[in-house]
Motif scaffolding. Structure first.
Motif, PDB file in Angstrom:
ATOM      1  N   LYS A 250       0.673  -1.193   0.014  1.00 30.25           N
ATOM      2  CA  LYS A 250      -0.189   0.070  -0.116  1.00 30.25           C
ATOM      3  C   LYS A 250       0.675   1.234   0.039  1.00 30.25           C
ATOM      4  CE  LYS A 250      -4.117  -1.791   2.464  1.00 30.25           C
ATOM      5  NZ  LYS A 250      -4.825  -1.818   3.655  1.00 30.25           N
ATOM      6  N   ASN A 251       1.799   1.393   0.846  1.00 26.97           N
ATOM      7  CA  ASN A 251       2.877   2.263   0.974  1.00 26.97           C
ATOM      8  C   ASN A 251       4.196   2.001   0.878  1.00 26.97           C
ATOM      9  OD1 ASN A 251       4.345   4.616   1.780  1.00 26.97           O
ATOM     10  ND2 ASN A 251       3.004   5.102   3.494  1.00 26.97           N
ATOM     11  N   ASP A 254       6.538   1.536   3.776  1.00 23.37           N
ATOM     12  CA  ASP A 254       6.422   0.424   4.866  1.00 23.37           C
ATOM     13  C   ASP A 254       7.300  -0.586   4.406  1.00 23.37           C
ATOM     14  OD1 ASP A 254       4.353   1.654   6.179  1.00 23.37           O
ATOM     15  OD2 ASP A 254       2.571   0.798   5.103  1.00 23.37           O
TER      16      ASP A 254
END
Length: 502
Positions: A250-251, A254
């Motif tokens: 998602k990121n 991360d």
């Protein structure tokens, strides 16, 4: 990731479709921890104590921890610096050293994941034998091969169902398998004899002995330190798991966090599980404990229920770790197919965005290796040694790549600070990879160039597929191939003359 159906391919990665599930920080950490904490962690007490006292085992883990930290940090830095390089294990090698090196890293890493999954099958069947005595003897009898094969294809269809389902199952499995490991550490922490941990700390009073050519010989302190090194590398394989699946994060930020957090969690667990058993059994007794040795150690401390607890934990651990590695096994050739290093057919995905073709081919390779296990006298040791060493090309090219961009100042294009620390991380990580090769058993190191050479037909296929009058090999690639073939000749001579043997 791509948005293609199973009937189309592309040389470039496209943005994910709206229906594709993306992985958050917790899921990425679960991938890293799930990839590392596989079935091997349940055999650490015996594997590390086989010819080493507690002091050398601690030193080995410290060396491995430092070395793997620099490797993990290199992955973390590169995931932040170059988020455009999805599935970085393969892309860093190609970006830094060209298509041929990149292909070999992808090929070697792919084989590593396949052999690693077969190692999971062996130790899983061995654990089943605890509940069904004589049915799955040594994890490589006929019943084991059949049951392991069923699981290979079961995971094939589970991963084909998409990242959302597989990622959720992996996260739950990772949490579940941590429970028996934590209980093992807590119980031993309260019940062992700590004075025994410190007795014969360096293994020289009395001297640890080993049998060489039928004769008993003392094991030196340096040999005791080097002996567990391949085990430690095998234990840490998977630290790059979040980077391999970075295209599904998602990121992007991360990815680096998950890599570092997962590494620290695993290191703490590994050291405690290797050291505490010395307070339950002496080194000479630990060395003779059958695997999974955590089961036998806990049974010695708390009784038969401890063995059942750890065997159940092993089964959960392997099942979860196997899933994580099946996801990784499919991802590498798919991305390589997208970028043109592998034939385009590997880039195909199904409607769930799962790497369909690469997954099917991977499963067939695992099935073939599973059949070969039937003829192996020590299937577990063979599989984990091969897997541990086949990951070295990926690790050394990643660390050398970050060192390269630091030295030629490309680093400054992506970040304003930290270049010197990144350079140190890359150099020390690469040196640790060389040290691992030195510390490993020669017969397994010798297999690395042979297995890499087996990928040449696939590389030639992908080159011919591109057309555009591109040369089959670039001038510098002839040098690489010549070195690889020369190593093959040397290895063949070593095996034929009996200098090394499996």
């Amino acid at each position: 990731m791509t948005t293609q159906t199973s009937n189309s391919t592309s040389n470039t990665a496209s943005p994910p479709s709206g229906g594709e599930h993306k992985l958050g920080l917790i899921a990425l950490i679960a991938i890293v921890v799930g990839s590392m904490l596989g079935g091997g962690v349940f055999s650490l007490p015996q594997n590390t104590a086989a010819t080493s006292a507690v002091g050398p085992v601690i030193i080995a883990w410290i060396i491995a921890g430092i070395g793997i930290y620099f490797i993990a940090n290199s992955f973390r830095l590169l995931s932040d610096l170059r988020p455009d390089l999805q599935a970085g294990v393969y892309m860093y090698a190609q970006e830094g050293f060209g298509s041929f090196i990149g292909f070999n890293v992808a090929w070697g890493y792919w084989l590593m994941t396949a052999f690693g999954n077969v190692a999971f099958a062996v130790i899983l069947m061995d654990a089943f034998n605890q509940f069904f005595p004589g049915v799955f003897t040594d994890g490589n009898n006929l019943n084991s091969i059949i049951c392991g094969s069923v699981l290979i294809w079961g995971y094939n269809f589970l991963v084909l169902s998409g990242t959302k389902v597989a990622g959720f199952v992996n996260t739950i499995g990772t949490i579940a398998k941590l429970v028996p490991l934590i209980l093992f550490v807590i119980l031993l922490g309260f019940l062992i004899n700590y004075s025994q941990v410190l007795s014969n700390f360096l293994g020289n009073s009395p001297q640890i002995m080993q049998t060489v050519n039928g004769q008993a010989e003392p094991v030196s302190l340096m040999s005791q330190i080097l002996a567990p090194m391949t085990v430690t590398l095998w234990a840490f394989i998977g630290v790059e798991g979040a980077v391999v699946l970075s295209g599904r994060a998602k990121n992007k930020k991360d990815v680096g966090k998950a890599t570092l957090i997962g590494f620290i969690l695993a290191l703490v667990i590994y050291m405690l599980m290797s050291v505490l058993p010395f307070g339950a059994l002496t080194q000479s007794k630990l060395a003779l404990v059958s695997n999974p040795s955590t089961a036998k150690v806990l049974a010695h401390v708390v009784g038969p229920w401890g063995e059942w607890l750890m065997d159940i934990g092993l089964i959960i651990s392997v099942l979860a770790g196997w899933l994580a590695w099946t996801m990784l096994c499919a991802e590498i050739p798919m991305v390589a197919g997208q970028k043109g290093a592998f034939p385009k057919v590997f880039a195909r995905t199904n409607k769930k965005q799962a790497a369909s073709v690469s997954l099917w081919v991977s499963s067939f390779i695992m099935q073939a290796a599973m059949l070969l296990v039937y003829f192996s006298n020590n299937a577990w040791t063979t599989m984990y040694n091969i897997s541990a060493l086949m990951v070295v090309p990926a690790y050394i090219t990643t660390t050398l790549y970050i060192a390269k961009i630091c030295l030629n100042r490309q680093y400054d294009q992506y970040a304003k600070r930290g270049r010197h620390l990144a350079l140190i991380s890359g150099i020390l990580g690469a040196l640790f990879c060389v040290f691992i090769l030195y510390a490993s058993q020669m017969q397994y190191v010798a297999l690395v160039p042979i297995l890499l050479t087996c990928g040449l037909p696939v590389f030639i296929w992908s080159r011919k597929e591109k057309g555009n009058n591109q040369r089959l090999f670039e001038p510098k690639e002839y040098i690489y191939i010549s070195i690889l073939l020369l190593l093959d000749v040397i290895v063949a001579a070593l095996f034929l003359t009996g200098v090394v043997s499996l």
